[in-house]
Every structure is written in C-alpha cells, then in structure tokens.
Design a protein around this motif. Structure first.
Motif, PDB file in Angstrom:
ATOM      1  N   VAL A 217      22.123  37.617  12.003  1.00  0.00           N
ATOM      2  CA  VAL A 217      21.730  38.889  11.392  1.00  0.00           C
ATOM      3  C   VAL A 217      20.245  39.173  11.547  1.00  0.00           C
ATOM      4  O   VAL A 217      19.813  40.323  11.410  1.00  0.00           O
ATOM      5  CB  VAL A 217      22.132  38.942   9.896  1.00  0.00           C
ATOM      6  CG1 VAL A 217      23.637  38.828   9.758  1.00  0.00           C
ATOM      7  CG2 VAL A 217      21.438  37.854   9.091  1.00  0.00           C
ATOM      8  N   TRP A 218      19.440  38.147  11.849  1.00  0.00           N
ATOM      9  CA  TRP A 218      18.003  38.344  12.022  1.00  0.00           C
ATOM     10  C   TRP A 218      17.626  38.857  13.402  1.00  0.00           C
ATOM     11  O   TRP A 218      16.473  39.221  13.622  1.00  0.00           O
ATOM     12  CB  TRP A 218      17.255  37.032  11.764  1.00  0.00           C
ATOM     13  CG  TRP A 218      17.229  36.612  10.329  1.00  0.00           C
ATOM     14  CD1 TRP A 218      17.500  37.367   9.231  1.00  0.00           C
ATOM     15  CD2 TRP A 218      16.918  35.298   9.844  1.00  0.00           C
ATOM     16  NE1 TRP A 218      17.382  36.615   8.086  1.00  0.00           N
ATOM     17  CE2 TRP A 218      17.024  35.342   8.424  1.00  0.00           C
ATOM     18  CE3 TRP A 218      16.563  34.093  10.461  1.00  0.00           C
ATOM     19  CZ2 TRP A 218      16.783  34.225   7.628  1.00  0.00           C
ATOM     20  CZ3 TRP A 218      16.334  32.984   9.660  1.00  0.00           C
ATOM     21  CH2 TRP A 218      16.440  33.045   8.263  1.00  0.00           C
ATOM     22  N   ARG A 219      18.570  38.888  14.330  1.00  0.00           N
ATOM     23  CA  ARG A 219      18.241  39.283  15.707  1.00  0.00           C
ATOM     24  C   ARG A 219      17.730  40.712  15.809  1.00  0.00           C
ATOM     25  O   ARG A 219      17.051  41.070  16.766  1.00  0.00           O
ATOM     26  CB  ARG A 219      19.465  39.102  16.610  1.00  0.00           C
ATOM     27  CG  ARG A 219      19.786  37.649  16.897  1.00  0.00           C
ATOM     28  CD  ARG A 219      20.891  37.481  17.936  1.00  0.00           C
ATOM     29  NE  ARG A 219      21.257  36.089  18.053  1.00  0.00           N
ATOM     30  CZ  ARG A 219      22.485  35.607  17.885  1.00  0.00           C
ATOM     31  NH1 ARG A 219      23.483  36.439  17.609  1.00  0.00           N
ATOM     32  NH2 ARG A 219      22.739  34.323  18.000  1.00  0.00           N
ATOM     33  N   GLU A 220      18.070  41.532  14.825  1.00  0.00           N
ATOM     34  CA  GLU A 220      17.646  42.930  14.884  1.00  0.00           C
ATOM     35  C   GLU A 220      16.179  43.116  14.505  1.00  0.00           C
ATOM     36  O   GLU A 220      15.640  44.205  14.648  1.00  0.00           O
ATOM     37  CB  GLU A 220      18.522  43.773  13.953  1.00  0.00           C
ATOM     38  CG  GLU A 220      18.353  43.441  12.485  1.00  0.00           C
ATOM     39  CD  GLU A 220      19.258  44.279  11.602  1.00  0.00           C
ATOM     40  OE1 GLU A 220      18.816  45.360  11.168  1.00  0.00           O
ATOM     41  OE2 GLU A 220      20.395  43.849  11.362  1.00  0.00           O
TER      42      GLU A 220
ATOM     43  N   ARG B  36       9.195  40.429  11.638  1.00  0.00           N
ATOM     44  CA  ARG B  36       9.340  39.067  11.111  1.00  0.00           C
ATOM     45  C   ARG B  36       8.045  38.588  10.455  1.00  0.00           C
ATOM     46  O   ARG B  36       8.078  37.909   9.429  1.00  0.00           O
ATOM     47  CB  ARG B  36       9.756  38.101  12.227  1.00  0.00           C
ATOM     48  CG  ARG B  36      11.211  38.278  12.658  1.00  0.00           C
ATOM     49  CD  ARG B  36      11.539  37.418  13.871  1.00  0.00           C
ATOM     50  NE  ARG B  36      12.913  37.626  14.288  1.00  0.00           N
ATOM     51  CZ  ARG B  36      13.832  36.664  14.373  1.00  0.00           C
ATOM     52  NH1 ARG B  36      13.505  35.425  14.073  1.00  0.00           N
ATOM     53  NH2 ARG B  36      15.053  36.934  14.765  1.00  0.00           N
ATOM     54  N   ARG B  37       6.910  38.951  11.036  1.00  0.00           N
ATOM     55  CA  ARG B  37       5.620  38.584  10.441  1.00  0.00           C
ATOM     56  C   ARG B  37       5.495  39.246   9.062  1.00  0.00           C
ATOM     57  O   ARG B  37       5.009  38.628   8.108  1.00  0.00           O
ATOM     58  CB  ARG B  37       4.477  39.006  11.347  1.00  0.00           C
ATOM     59  CG  ARG B  37       4.367  38.164  12.621  1.00  0.00           C
ATOM     60  CD  ARG B  37       3.408  38.800  13.619  1.00  0.00           C
ATOM     61  NE  ARG B  37       2.063  38.869  13.097  1.00  0.00           N
ATOM     62  CZ  ARG B  37       1.151  37.918  13.241  1.00  0.00           C
ATOM     63  NH1 ARG B  37       1.456  36.808  13.883  1.00  0.00           N
ATOM     64  NH2 ARG B  37      -0.062  38.062  12.752  1.00  0.00           N
ATOM     65  N   THR B  38       5.927  40.492   8.951  1.00  0.00           N
ATOM     66  CA  THR B  38       5.893  41.185   7.667  1.00  0.00           C
ATOM     67  C   THR B  38       6.821  40.512   6.663  1.00  0.00           C
ATOM     68  O   THR B  38       6.473  40.330   5.485  1.00  0.00           O
ATOM     69  CB  THR B  38       6.288  42.661   7.842  1.00  0.00           C
ATOM     70  OG1 THR B  38       5.365  43.295   8.734  1.00  0.00           O
ATOM     71  CG2 THR B  38       6.307  43.393   6.509  1.00  0.00           C
ATOM     72  N   ILE B  39       8.010  40.123   7.122  1.00  0.00           N
ATOM     73  CA  ILE B  39       8.974  39.448   6.252  1.00  0.00           C
ATOM     74  C   ILE B  39       8.401  38.136   5.742  1.00  0.00           C
ATOM     75  O   ILE B  39       8.532  37.801   4.551  1.00  0.00           O
ATOM     76  CB  ILE B  39      10.307  39.219   6.990  1.00  0.00           C
ATOM     77  CG1 ILE B  39      11.002  40.562   7.252  1.00  0.00           C
ATOM     78  CG2 ILE B  39      11.224  38.295   6.188  1.00  0.00           C
ATOM     79  CD1 ILE B  39      12.151  40.485   8.242  1.00  0.00           C
ATOM     80  N   VAL B  40       7.753  37.388   6.612  1.00  0.00           N
ATOM     81  CA  VAL B  40       7.157  36.113   6.203  1.00  0.00           C
ATOM     82  C   VAL B  40       6.075  36.350   5.155  1.00  0.00           C
ATOM     83  O   VAL B  40       5.988  35.627   4.153  1.00  0.00           O
ATOM     84  CB  VAL B  40       6.605  35.339   7.416  1.00  0.00           C
ATOM     85  CG1 VAL B  40       5.728  34.180   6.970  1.00  0.00           C
ATOM     86  CG2 VAL B  40       7.750  34.821   8.271  1.00  0.00           C
TER      87      VAL B  40
ATOM     88  N   THR C 207       6.061  36.518  -2.437  1.00  0.00           N
ATOM     89  CA  THR C 207       7.077  36.482  -3.491  1.00  0.00           C
ATOM     90  C   THR C 207       7.252  35.066  -4.030  1.00  0.00           C
ATOM     91  O   THR C 207       7.359  34.859  -5.250  1.00  0.00           O
ATOM     92  CB  THR C 207       8.411  37.025  -2.958  1.00  0.00           C
ATOM     93  OG1 THR C 207       8.217  38.363  -2.473  1.00  0.00           O
ATOM     94  CG2 THR C 207       9.476  37.048  -4.047  1.00  0.00           C
ATOM     95  N   LEU C 208       7.258  34.080  -3.145  1.00  0.00           N
ATOM     96  CA  LEU C 208       7.349  32.686  -3.575  1.00  0.00           C
ATOM     97  C   LEU C 208       6.157  32.301  -4.450  1.00  0.00           C
ATOM     98  O   LEU C 208       6.308  31.665  -5.501  1.00  0.00           O
ATOM     99  CB  LEU C 208       7.415  31.766  -2.356  1.00  0.00           C
ATOM    100  CG  LEU C 208       8.763  31.679  -1.641  1.00  0.00           C
ATOM    101  CD1 LEU C 208       8.590  30.974  -0.306  1.00  0.00           C
ATOM    102  CD2 LEU C 208       9.783  30.954  -2.493  1.00  0.00           C
ATOM    103  N   ALA C 209       4.955  32.696  -4.008  1.00  0.00           N
ATOM    104  CA  ALA C 209       3.748  32.365  -4.776  1.00  0.00           C
ATOM    105  C   ALA C 209       3.775  33.025  -6.145  1.00  0.00           C
ATOM    106  O   ALA C 209       3.417  32.405  -7.160  1.00  0.00           O
ATOM    107  CB  ALA C 209       2.509  32.787  -4.000  1.00  0.00           C
TER     108      ALA C 209
END
Length: 198
Positions: free
Chosen positions: A164-167, A173-177, A183-185
């Motif tokens: 599902v991440w291929r799109e 992906r850099r933005t998602i990271v 969010t984790l922090a």
C-alpha cells in the motif's frame, strides 16, 4: 485546535460511517474489524487535527489487535512480545539493550522485567551476557530462534505495508517520516508527563 467536544454531532456521524474501523458486531453477533483505509476515502477534503488524531487512534487499535493475535498464536505474553520487539529494534540499530534499558522502554519494574526476560530466556529467544565495556551491566542478545520468530511475526505485515506504500513517492515518504517522528515524540512527552501512582 478546535475543541473535540464541540464536534459531537460530526464525530457521531463519522463513527456511524467508520465505526467498523474500530471493530463492531454483525447482526449475528460476530465481531468485525475493518481498517480505516477501507472506510474513509484517502482524498477527504478537510484533514484537520482531529481527523489525524482519529487515524492515529485507529492505527493504534489495529496494531493492538494484531499484537494480541500474534501473542495468542505463539503462546506469548503481550509484554514478552513487546520486549522482543524492543530488543529487535535496538539490534537493527546496532545497539544492545541492558535490562534497565528494557525496563525503561516498557515502563516495567525491575522485578517485572526480570520475569519477562526469564520467560524469554527459558523459551530460547534471548540470552543475558555481561557487557564487555561494563562488566556490572547485563546486555540482551537475541538467539537465532528469536530472529526466525520475528520474521514469522512481522514479515507478512511488512509486505502488506509495502504494497500500500507504493503509491507514495520519495518526498511524500520524507513528509510521512517527519509526521510520524513528531507524533511519536509528542506521545512520549505526554506519556512522561502523566501523573504516576505511588
């Protein structure tokens, strides 16, 4: 940020439309579980803060269900599985966790951590060794059986994610990271600030 309590009607409607994402009951009484991706269009026009909060909450709940299913399947305590995951993550990053590190990571007492590690060592998944740099400290080493178990547990989910991440392109992906790291922090800071019993 808008007060979520002022969005009761909207949230009720969303719950009716997407309640399956958080589990539900069929007419026959059978429990159902549908992912958020199957119930909410990815191009919704207004992605505000509370929309993101709901997605994070649903992901957390789905991950919790997944881990419970794995625990049941492999006769592992949930805490044992969490400990193995933490030790594996550290190993992937080239680090060895001490027993104290693991206790802090899982928010466990020293005695509870010892019980977890006793079970994992008896099962043949880990070994406690003296740290070569500090002989006073025990560090946790994974056995091959733990790596094999990790493959069995997490490769199917990883492959489903990869599909599902291929799109998403490299910049997305850099933005998602960045989003996930922030969010984790924020979650860790909020958790650390909660009052503790005793």
């Amino acid at each position: 940020m808008e007060d979520p309590h002022g969005r009761a009607a909207e949230n009720t409607a969303n719950t009716e439309e997407t309640g399956a994402a958080e589990g539900g009951m069929t007419d026959t009484g059978e429990t159902t579980s549908t992912t958020a991706a199957e119930t909410v269009a990815p191009d919704e026009p207004d992605v505000d803060d509370w929309t993101l909060v709901r997605y994070i909450r649903r992901l957390t709940m789905e991950a919790d269900r997944f881990l419970q299913a794995l625990s049941d399947l492999h006769d592992l305590h949930r805490t044992d599985l969490a400990a193995l995951s933490a030790i594996m993550d550290a190993a992937d990053e080239g680090r060895l966790l001490s027993q104290g590190d693991l206790a802090a990571r899982l928010n466990l007492s020293a005695s509870a951590t010892t019980s977890v590690l006793d079970r994992l060592q008896t099962a043949g998944y880990i070994e406690r060794r003296r740290d070569t740099a500090d002989r006073r400290k025990l560090v946790l080493h994974l056995h091959e059986s733990a790596l094999t178990l990790g493959d069995q547990l997490f490769i199917p989910l990883g492959e489903a994610y990869f599909t599902v991440w291929r799109e998403f392109d490299r910049e997305q992906r850099r933005t998602i990271v960045r989003f996930l790291a922030a969010t984790l922090a924020a979650t860790a800071r909020t958790s650390a600030a909660l009052p503790r019993k005793g």
